[in-house]
Enzyme design. Sequence first.
Site, PDB file in Angstrom:
ATOM      1  N   HIS A  33      30.076  48.946  44.775  1.00 38.24           N
ATOM      2  CA  HIS A  33      30.620  49.357  43.321  1.00 38.24           C
ATOM      3  C   HIS A  33      30.938  50.985  43.503  1.00 38.24           C
ATOM      4  O   HIS A  33      31.894  51.165  42.947  1.00 38.24           O
ATOM      5  CB  HIS A  33      29.368  49.071  42.163  1.00 38.24           C
ATOM      6  CG  HIS A  33      29.509  47.640  41.687  1.00 38.24           C
ATOM      7  ND1 HIS A  33      28.291  47.070  41.278  1.00 38.24           N
ATOM      8  CD2 HIS A  33      30.315  46.577  42.012  1.00 38.24           C
ATOM      9  CE1 HIS A  33      28.425  45.907  40.957  1.00 38.24           C
ATOM     10  NE2 HIS A  33      29.573  45.680  41.397  1.00 38.24           N
ATOM     11  N   HIS A  56      36.287  37.190  42.282  1.00 40.78           N
ATOM     12  CA  HIS A  56      34.970  36.253  42.110  1.00 40.78           C
ATOM     13  C   HIS A  56      34.228  37.366  41.162  1.00 40.78           C
ATOM     14  O   HIS A  56      33.398  38.356  41.254  1.00 40.78           O
ATOM     15  CB  HIS A  56      34.085  36.361  43.316  1.00 40.78           C
ATOM     16  CG  HIS A  56      34.805  35.099  44.265  1.00 40.78           C
ATOM     17  ND1 HIS A  56      35.723  35.426  44.681  1.00 40.78           N
ATOM     18  CD2 HIS A  56      34.336  34.138  44.761  1.00 40.78           C
ATOM     19  CE1 HIS A  56      36.154  34.443  45.681  1.00 40.78           C
ATOM     20  NE2 HIS A  56      35.231  33.518  45.499  1.00 40.78           N
ATOM     21  N   SER A 116      31.671  44.465  38.406  1.00 40.19           N
ATOM     22  CA  SER A 116      32.966  44.934  39.143  1.00 40.19           C
ATOM     23  C   SER A 116      34.063  44.792  38.046  1.00 40.19           C
ATOM     24  O   SER A 116      34.482  45.731  37.902  1.00 40.19           O
ATOM     25  CB  SER A 116      33.366  44.237  40.209  1.00 40.19           C
ATOM     26  OG  SER A 116      33.428  42.860  40.122  1.00 40.19           O
ATOM     27  N   GLU A 134      36.892  33.689  37.652  1.00 48.67           N
ATOM     28  CA  GLU A 134      35.643  33.225  37.651  1.00 48.67           C
ATOM     29  C   GLU A 134      35.652  31.828  37.481  1.00 48.67           C
ATOM     30  O   GLU A 134      35.952  31.460  36.434  1.00 48.67           O
ATOM     31  CB  GLU A 134      34.833  34.155  36.668  1.00 48.67           C
ATOM     32  CG  GLU A 134      33.151  33.607  36.511  1.00 48.67           C
ATOM     33  CD  GLU A 134      32.439  33.613  37.783  1.00 48.67           C
ATOM     34  OE1 GLU A 134      32.239  34.549  38.347  1.00 48.67           O
ATOM     35  OE2 GLU A 134      31.970  32.413  38.105  1.00 48.67           O
ATOM     36  N   ASP A 159      39.807  29.185  40.804  1.00 56.80           N
ATOM     37  CA  ASP A 159      39.145  29.597  42.211  1.00 56.80           C
ATOM     38  C   ASP A 159      40.069  30.790  42.355  1.00 56.80           C
ATOM     39  O   ASP A 159      41.144  30.666  42.562  1.00 56.80           O
ATOM     40  CB  ASP A 159      39.415  28.461  42.908  1.00 56.80           C
ATOM     41  CG  ASP A 159      39.051  28.572  44.368  1.00 56.80           C
ATOM     42  OD1 ASP A 159      38.816  29.766  44.824  1.00 56.80           O
ATOM     43  OD2 ASP A 159      39.134  27.791  45.226  1.00 56.80           O
ATOM     44  N   GLY A 160      39.098  31.850  42.816  1.00 57.77           N
ATOM     45  CA  GLY A 160      39.964  33.241  42.798  1.00 57.77           C
ATOM     46  C   GLY A 160      40.499  32.975  44.335  1.00 57.77           C
ATOM     47  O   GLY A 160      41.541  33.637  44.300  1.00 57.77           O
ATOM     48  N   ASP A 180      34.802  39.014  46.286  1.00 58.53           N
ATOM     49  CA  ASP A 180      33.285  39.412  46.537  1.00 58.53           C
ATOM     50  C   ASP A 180      32.668  37.982  46.122  1.00 58.53           C
ATOM     51  O   ASP A 180      31.962  37.520  45.072  1.00 58.53           O
ATOM     52  CB  ASP A 180      32.686  40.287  45.335  1.00 58.53           C
ATOM     53  CG  ASP A 180      31.414  40.824  45.108  1.00 58.53           C
ATOM     54  OD1 ASP A 180      30.736  40.386  46.113  1.00 58.53           O
ATOM     55  OD2 ASP A 180      31.008  41.108  44.153  1.00 58.53           O
TER      56      ASP A 180
END
Length: 312
Positions: A33, A56, A116, A134, A159-160, A180
């Site tokens: 971060h 994500h 994030s 997400e 699905d990222g 991530d």
Amino acid sequence: MRAMETLPEKRYSAGMNYRHAFHAGNFADVLKHCVLALCLEHLKSKPKPFRVIDTHAGIGGYDLASSEAARSPEWKDGIGRLLNADLPEAAAGALAPYLDVVRALNPDGMRHYPGSPEISARLSRADDRIHLCELHEADAKTLDDRYRRDARVKVERRDGYKALKSLLPPKEKRGLVLIDPPFEDRDELAHMAEAVNGAFGQWPTGTYIFWRSLKNLWAADRFDNGLAEWLIAEKGIEPEKILRADLWVRDLASEGKLAGAGVVVINPPFTLEEKLLGLMPWLADTLAQGDGYGWRVDGGLTDEDVEEGLEE
Ligand SMILES: C[S@@+](CC[C@H](N)C(=O)[O-])C[C@H]1O[C@@H](n2cnc3c(N)ncnc32)[C@H](O)[C@@H]1O
């Protein structure tokens, strides 16, 4: 990446078990971060709007008094050690954008940890845009509820990895991608490599931040090495445009909880390496949980760097 195997399509069974609430604010979040916040601050140094794509995203923010966080209060050895610490100047400068967000959320003592998405939302301006993916159904709903009234933020339950290619290049032409994943899947590093392989050509000037654990140092190095080799050989990227920063809080060979993690950044801000070099010695000392802790920062990652020694 050069000799990337063809992987079976990533499938999600009932087993999306990862809950970031157990880990929110731990040492790995602190480094990730902090890097995200520094990249956002750099993007803000120019007036043109930018886009953040968080593949994500998690739920955006974490209540440290929740049963998950209380059961596993990893934040106490992460952000919990930073807030009242006596920061040397170099560390204070590098941590400032991140700690400003944490402090703004916690005027009366540590209770809310920003994920994030929240860091991106708080460090973005009115014309900047944030795209959050997400996949977990309940988490995507929580995330959507959180940002429903923020017109800058779009949340997709998707699905990222699959979304990424279709989201690039963003119309703003400037910005960053954060990848991530939860690392529940033993092929996660390969899926990350596959995602960047598909996406990078569409947006070669974006900043890409990859988070990966150091549970298997060999596998992490192999990922870093393959990525650097592919970017340099196939995409003509200068080694200076690939940065790696890792932190481990005890011996990486020790059993038990996560001991080390870090990020690989493609197209980092030119100031990032210097800032991290100022921060990491202090951060490693401050977050250490046992013997054998350490850090490494490689700006200009090349094949040769990958196998070289660790800092402590
Ligand atoms: C490490 S957490 C994200 C933490 C968040 N980026 C932060 O820093 O606050 C990983 C998240 O990815 C979600 N996830 C897992 N597989 C996914 C996928 N293929 N696409 C999008 N989200 C996924 C999980 O449900 C989990 O919430």
